[in-house]
Design a protein around this motif. Structure first.
Motif, short mmCIF file in Angstrom:
data_model
loop_
_atom_site.label_atom_id
_atom_site.label_comp_id
_atom_site.label_asym_id
_atom_site.label_seq_id
_atom_site.Cartn_x
_atom_site.Cartn_y
_atom_site.Cartn_z
N GLN A 98 8.32 4.17 1.16
CA GLN A 98 8.53 5.02 1.61
C GLN A 98 10.64 5.05 1.87
O GLN A 98 10.53 4.26 2.32
CB GLN A 98 8.44 5.64 3.02
CG GLN A 98 6.35 5.50 3.52
CD GLN A 98 6.19 5.84 4.07
OE1 GLN A 98 6.70 5.34 5.56
NE2 GLN A 98 4.82 6.44 4.42
N ASP B 50 0.78 -1.16 0.29
CA ASP B 50 0.19 -0.05 -0.02
C ASP B 50 1.60 0.92 -0.03
O ASP B 50 0.33 2.13 -0.47
CB ASP B 50 -0.98 -0.48 1.15
CG ASP B 50 -2.19 -0.80 1.12
OD1 ASP B 50 -1.89 -1.32 0.14
OD2 ASP B 50 -1.95 -2.16 2.27
N THR B 51 1.99 1.05 0.68
CA THR B 51 3.04 2.14 0.52
C THR B 51 4.70 2.00 0.39
O THR B 51 4.81 0.52 0.84
CB THR B 51 2.77 3.35 2.03
OG1 THR B 51 3.38 4.27 2.28
CG2 THR B 51 2.79 2.05 3.38
N GLU C 160 6.79 10.05 0.88
CA GLU C 160 6.38 8.89 0.25
C GLU C 160 7.18 8.51 -1.70
O GLU C 160 7.20 9.75 -1.78
CB GLU C 160 5.11 8.82 -0.63
CG GLU C 160 4.10 8.37 0.61
CD GLU C 160 4.24 7.77 1.09
OE1 GLU C 160 3.87 6.30 0.05
OE2 GLU C 160 4.02 7.00 2.43
#
Length: 577
Positions: A497, A494-495, A520
């Motif tokens: 970073q 989902d992410t 992000e």
């Protein structure tokens, strides 16, 4: 006497179930150690020593700085005091880094109060250089030189301790090897006053060293050890040493002994023989003859023993100086003694190729034992993403001239690096590897404690399309990282970073603190037929001068777990064009 035997782990990661983003411990001010006895160490955890397993974030970088002194992938901290007479600031004669680095370590420790637990080696010296007890350029110039080795995993306090250790090691040509432990925490403000001064009487000195955890005998030994190199600068202490007009001695230094650039017992021998040139023993100012008062504090017994035996001098200094650098604030837990790691990976990379393969490359650094033959074989046994052996034929790692690293002085380990590269289908992937060493009748496989050396392929920096930039303006610099990361599609993150320990300048010191920051990364390309996508992003910050060592972490989370790709150095990538 203790005699001991680089590292990057860009793809050493941990995969866990879903959790919150990674946190970074901020630096806090702590208080000092318990009282110490002659053969005990402050703030050292007791109990059995755990077997080393790579990677270990507490020691890996410090092990590199400590042992990779000269040669392939060297860390240049020890170079600053090698040879012992080296002086980075070539604009002024009559000075040398070795004595000044040692003085910095002692002054940082000297305000410790082992009863209250306040002070010790914590880099607070950076905030204290305007005090009368810290005269001279030595402290700020030392900190400005060693700043490049401060990082999120090597505190300025650790680097200060290493600087003192390297000074003694270089000036004794390896006769004094101080065991090193890491884990010191940097102070964020000045500490108490209390560095002993030459004009103070014996009772005051005795009380000051007792506060630090040293009894009378230990005080004598510590002062003799510290005054084995260097001298007193007339430009800082004209009341002790005359200022001279000498182009070869612009600092107007008067040496403690005739071998100011050799860590030996001459300071003791010349004192006992009454032939000393030590200005703190028989200088023209009787008030500042602190060494005379200290060396005679026990009737001259210990200084005579140190004068009679070079080995006794070295052994005494090894014990006392280890205690000195291990004097840390209360609550700081030091690591075990950092030994050279026999087998460890370096610079592991995976590049995802358009044809559905991934190129796997890296290095293995091998500790030399002095008996290795030229026919040694280093074989890499790769494990697939599901943990199985990728092939029955291991990858051969090779070496050549120029891949060796050695120390600047005796009694230090040497290493040889072996490089490897291979290609595997992206559908197979890689999760770890074992290292087999074959040499004559010896055949040993290192499995890193059983699980192999980790080498995940879910979140990987693409080195060829990642670059760094450095732009100077005035006394500051802009530091830019343009990063490209290959992310495995089946992880369904989902992410994704980028985490950077951002160096932040602090008022009143050359040392910096690190502020955890994140940004992000965005999906910019799907690599059809490979099972990967490319995520990209940029990050920049401004810092005074070049600043400390710059690093970054990667973090990704999704329904199939969390992946970390920890502690990659900016310096390992090309400069942006």
């Amino acid at each position: 006497m203790y005699v001991p035997y680089k590292m990057r782990y860009s793809l050493s990661t941990h995969v866990r179930k879903r959790s919150s983003p990674p946190t970074r411990a901020t630096m806090v001010r702590t208080s000092g150690p318990d009282t110490m006895l002659l053969l005990t160490l402050a703030a050292v955890a007791s109990g059995p020593v755990a077997a080393y397993s790579w990677p270990d974030p507490k020691i890996d970088l410090l092990e590199s700085i400590l042992y990779q002194q000269n040669g392939y992938r060297q860390y240049g901290l020890a170079f600053g005091v090698s040879p012992c007479t080296n002086m980075a600031n070539m604009q002024e004669t009559g000075r040398d880094d070795s004595a000044e680095w040692f003085r910095t370590a002692y002054h940082d420790m000297a305000t410790a109060d082992v009863q209250t637990g306040i002070g010790g080696i914590d880099a607070s010296i950076g905030f204290e250089t305007d005090r009368p007890e810290n005269k001279g350029k030595a402290f700020n110039e030392t900190l400005s030189f060693i700043l490049a080795f401060q990082s999120a995993r090597s505190s300025m306090a650790d680097v200060i301790a290493l600087g003192g250790l390297f000074s003694v090691g270089s000036c004794s040509n390896g006769e004094v090897i101080i065991p090193f432990r890491g884990g010191r925490i940097d102070a964020l403000e000045a500490g108490p006053t209390g560095v002993p001064q030459p004009e103070e009487d014996l009772d005051t000195h005795t009380a000051a060293f007792a506060r630090q955890g040293f009894n009378v005998s230990e005080m004598i030994g510590l002062v003799a050890c510290g005054h084995s190199i260097g001298g007193v600068h007339g430009e800082n202490f004209p009341e002790i040493v005359d200022v001279v007009d000498d182009i070869n001695n612009q600092a107007s230094r008067q040496d403690f002994d005739e071998t100011f650039d050799n860590f030996d017992n001459s300071v003791a021998k010349q004192f006992v023989a009454n032939t000393t040139q030590n200005p703190l023993a028989f200088g023209h100012n009787e008030t500042t003859r602190s060494d005379f008062r200290i060396f005679n504090a026990d009737g001259g017994e210990l200084i005579r023993k140190m004068a009679e035996s070079q080995q006794f001098f070295w052994d005494t200094c090894t014990t006392l100086l280890e205690r000195m650098i291990n004097t840390v604030p209360k609550g700081v837990k030091l690591t075990d003694v950092i030994e050279p790691i026999p087998v460890r990976p370096n610079n592991l990379f995976i590049t995802v190729n358009p044809n559905g393969t991934q190129t796997i490359s890296g290095e293995v650094r091998i500790l030399e034992d002095g008996v290795t033959s030229a026919n040694r074989q280093v074989l890499i046994h790769l494990k697939s993403r599901d943990g199985k052996n990728i092939s029955s034929n291991p990858v051969v790692a090779t070496t050549q001239n120029g891949l060796q690293v050695v120390g600047y002085y005796k009694n230090l380990p040497s290493f040889t690096s072996y490089t490897f590269t291979t290609t595997v289908p992206t559908t197979v992937g890689v999760s770890a590897f074992d290292v087999q060493l074959k040499d004559g009748n010896t055949d040993i496989t290192n499995t890193n404690g059983g699980g192999g050396f980790p080498f995940q392929d879910a979140l990987i920096t693409q080195a060829e399309s990642t670059c760094v930039g450095l732009e100077f303006f005035s006394t500051k610099s802009n530091n830019t990282l343009n990063i490209s990361v290959a992310v495995r599609d089946d992880m369904e993150f989902d992410t994704v970073q980028l985490w950077v320990p951002k160096p932040v300048n602090m008022i009143g010191t050359f040392s910096t603190r690190f502020e955890p920051t994140s940004t992000e990364l965005s999906k910019t390309e799907s690599l059809n037929g490979t099972g990967y996508s490319i995520y990209s992003g940029s990050y920049w910050f401004t810092v005074d001068s070049v600043g400390p060592m710059k690093t970054f972490d990667l973090f990704a989370s999704g329904p199939n777990g969390v992946v970390y790709n920890n502690f990659t150095r900016w310096a390992d990538f090309n400069v942006c064009q």
